[in-house]
Design an enzyme around this catalytic site. Structure first.
Site, PDB file in Angstrom:
ATOM      1  CG  ASP A  45      -1.913   1.007   1.323  1.00 59.33           C
ATOM      2  OD1 ASP A  45      -1.686   2.098   0.757  1.00 59.33           O
ATOM      3  OD2 ASP A  45      -2.960   0.768   1.933  1.00 59.33           O
ATOM      4  CG  HIS A 127       3.938  14.871 -18.846  1.00 55.18           C
ATOM      5  ND1 HIS A 127       3.934  16.189 -18.436  1.00 55.18           N
ATOM      6  CD2 HIS A 127       2.631  14.532 -18.978  1.00 55.18           C
ATOM      7  CE1 HIS A 127       2.687  16.617 -18.339  1.00 55.18           C
ATOM      8  NE2 HIS A 127       1.871  15.624 -18.648  1.00 55.18           N
ATOM      9  CD  GLU A 173       2.155  15.220 -22.379  1.00 58.42           C
ATOM     10  OE1 GLU A 173       1.176  14.632 -22.874  1.00 58.42           O
ATOM     11  OE2 GLU A 173       2.059  16.347 -21.831  1.00 58.42           O
ATOM     12  CD  GLU A 174       1.332  19.439 -20.680  1.00 55.71           C
ATOM     13  OE1 GLU A 174       0.630  19.472 -21.698  1.00 55.71           O
ATOM     14  OE2 GLU A 174       0.916  19.038 -19.566  1.00 55.71           O
ATOM     15  CG  ASP A 202      -0.374  13.008 -18.677  1.00 50.12           C
ATOM     16  OD1 ASP A 202      -0.532  13.869 -17.789  1.00 50.12           O
ATOM     17  OD2 ASP A 202      -0.260  13.275 -19.886  1.00 50.12           O
ATOM     18  CG  ASP A 304      -4.328   6.235  -0.935  1.00 52.49           C
ATOM     19  OD1 ASP A 304      -3.287   5.582  -1.163  1.00 52.49           O
ATOM     20  OD2 ASP A 304      -5.021   6.075   0.088  1.00 52.49           O
ATOM     21  CG  ASP A 308      -2.523   2.230  -2.893  1.00 52.19           C
ATOM     22  OD1 ASP A 308      -1.372   2.594  -2.560  1.00 52.19           O
ATOM     23  OD2 ASP A 308      -3.512   2.330  -2.141  1.00 52.19           O
TER      24      ASP A 308
HETATM   25  N1  TRP Z   1      -1.503  14.600 -21.953  1.00 54.38           N
HETATM   26  C1  TRP Z   1      -2.430  15.658 -21.686  1.00 54.38           C
HETATM   27  C2  TRP Z   1      -1.624  16.784 -21.092  1.00 54.38           C
HETATM   28  O1  TRP Z   1      -0.633  16.551 -20.473  1.00 54.38           O
HETATM   29  C3  TRP Z   1      -3.498  15.266 -20.716  1.00 54.38           C
HETATM   30  C4  TRP Z   1      -4.436  14.269 -21.268  1.00 54.38           C
HETATM   31  C5  TRP Z   1      -5.552  14.535 -21.977  1.00 54.38           C
HETATM   32  C6  TRP Z   1      -4.340  12.885 -21.164  1.00 54.38           C
HETATM   33  N2  TRP Z   1      -6.144  13.376 -22.321  1.00 54.38           N
HETATM   34  C7  TRP Z   1      -5.436  12.355 -21.846  1.00 54.38           C
HETATM   35  C8  TRP Z   1      -3.420  12.031 -20.568  1.00 54.38           C
HETATM   36  C9  TRP Z   1      -5.616  10.986 -21.939  1.00 54.38           C
HETATM   37  C10 TRP Z   1      -3.615  10.667 -20.656  1.00 54.38           C
HETATM   38  C11 TRP Z   1      -4.705  10.147 -21.342  1.00 54.38           C
HETATM   39  O2  TRP Z   1      -1.996  17.900 -21.250  1.00 54.38           O
HETATM   40 ZN    ZN Z   2      -0.162  15.703 -18.857  1.00 48.06          ZN
END
Ligand code: TRP
Ligand code: ZN
Ligand code: CA
Length: 441
Positions: A45, A127, A173-174, A202, A304, A308
């Protein structure tokens, strides 16, 4: 001519002395030998307070660096240094991978837990960058912190998994999954094929949360569904922008992917509020990509449960408790004549009793008696008809016989079903027959 089909169970994991052997006569062998009870180590946990402590550090880093942790900004590198420091202290082998995007240096952080089978890697990632608009505590401090705390739990447990564990924190990632694309594109294909699973996290602490499981791979989808079933929490399939995160480049490269997501800017429906609580008619995360994505923008229960679930998935996927022990052999010893410069012939093997997909390094043992093996083209045909080329013809390979073990990356194939060895003789004068062949699962 023999018409036997034999099935042997060589339980290599517990040594030759204890190996069981069973021979079945008939056309449809079943894996009847009892698998040795896998000594399952229960996943821990994960203390949510520890995950929240990482989030508060990430919040402080953003606050001290113009309010964000975005690519190319000082808050990004400070976040990376924080995560790396924790991992180094816990015994991980860490690597920083640099790349350039939009004129700024970006960084991925890769952490390997020493040990495990290097040919079978379970990788988990998140990310680490935020958007410039805010501190990015749910997006994606939550996935960053949850993954980090599970990595630290691996260390605390002294886990010795069967498979090798790797963790990744990706940059930019963005900006379009720049860091994860860079990581995947710079992995040699042999290394890529060793990754049995990539799990992506994410956004796992959304303030008005849902529980969305990626459905890209059935076995990886199942492990998350199983976890939430034990908690009595319903899940849905992730559809909010499928492929909008760092699992996408892995999936494109043929790596099985899975993950969990608690929702971004889509609106929670009445039915979803019914099953998960929270507020219908509001976004899962109304602060998505905004300055209000702070440490107040987290649902502790979702964080949480999500953390897990990461532990549950990693423990179960890496310690061999959800996959059968290696060494089940399915063999066909019936002879099949290969016509000279003629049509392809096949020999079938029925695989049963194997959960999930075939291995990424499926061993195909081939024994063909022939007077000029260069004449032969050999393919493995999966139950769904997909073919894997094992051997091409060659005008210069005049040796007799094919006695070889080939490896096929069959990880996208369901294991159970009828597999075929397909052999064609493409040049005249020399002939032979399939003597036997086998698949080892
Ligand atoms: N990756 C997107 C971001 O970082 C967020 C996101 C939107 C997302 N739809 C998703 C992440 C589906 C995982 C799955 O802005
Ligand atoms: Zn994201
Ligand atoms: Ca021939």
């Amino acid at each position: 001519m023999s018409t036997r089909l034999t099935l042997r169970h060589a339980l290599t994991a517990i040594g030759a002395a204890a190996a069981l052997s069973a021979a079945l006569v008939g056309a449809s062998p079943a894996a009847t030998a009892a698998a040795p009870a896998a000594t399952a180590v229960a996943a821990p946990d994960i203390p949510v307070a520890n995950v929240k402590a990482h989030l508060s550090q990430l919040q402080s880093i953003a606050t001290a660096n113009s309010g964000n942790r975005a690519h190319g900004r000082p808050g990004y590198k400070a976040s990376l240094d924080y995560v790396k420091g924790k991992l180094d202290a816990a015994g991980y082998t860490t690597t920083i991978q640099q790349f350039t995007s939009s004129g700024a240096t970006g960084y991925n952080l890769i952490a390997d837990w020493p040990g495990g089978d290097a040919n079978h890697v379970v990788m988990s990632g998140a990310h680490l960058d935020s958007v410039t608009a805010g501190p990015g505590i749910n997006d994606n401090g939550s996935g960053t912190a949850g993954t980090l705390e599970v990595a630290l739990a691996v260390s605390r447990a002294g886990l010795q998994p069967t498979k090798h564990l790797r963790f990744g924190w990706f940059g930019a990632e963005e900006l379009g999954m720049i860091g994860s694309k860079y990581y995947v594109n710079n992995l040699p294909s042999t290394e890529r094929s060793k990754i049995d699973a990539y799990l992506n996290f994410d956004m796992i602490g959304s303030p008005n949360p849902g529980y969305f499981v990626y459905d890209d791979n059935a076995a990886l989808e199942k492990v998350f569904k199983d976890f939430f079933a034990t908690k009595g929490i319903p899940t849905e399939i992730e559809t909010e922008g499928d492929g909008r995160s760092d699992h996408a480049p892995f999936k494109s490269a043929g790596v099985p992917v899975g993950g969990l997501f608690s929702g971004a800017d889509y609106t929670k429906t009445a039915a979803q509020a019914q099953k998960w609580g929270g507020t219908a008619g509001q976004a899962f995360d109304a602060c998505y990509h905004r300055s209000c994505d702070t440490s107040a923008n987290i649902n502790d229960t979702a964080l949480d449960n999500g953390s897990d679930s990461i532990a549950y998935a990693i423990w179960n996927l890496s310690t061999g408790t959800t996959t059968p022990p290696t060494g089940t052999v399915f063999e066909n010893t019936a002879d099949v004549t290969i016509p000279d410069a003629g049509a392809a012939v096949t020999s079938s093997v029925t695989v049963s009793g194997i959960a999930g997909n075939a291995p990424s390094a499926l061993q195909v043992g081939v024994n063909i008696v022939h007077t000029y093996r260069g004449d032969l083209v050999i393919d493995l045909v999966a139950p769904d008809g997909s073919t894997y080329r094992l051997k091409n013809s060659s005008g210069s390979d005049s040796a007799d016989n094919v006695i070889a073990t080939y490896t096929a990356n069959a990880s996208s194939e369901v294991a159970n079903g009828v597999w075929k060895l397909k052999v064609q003789d493409v040049a005249s004068a020399d002939t032979g027959y399939i003597n036997s062949w086998k698949l080892t699962f």
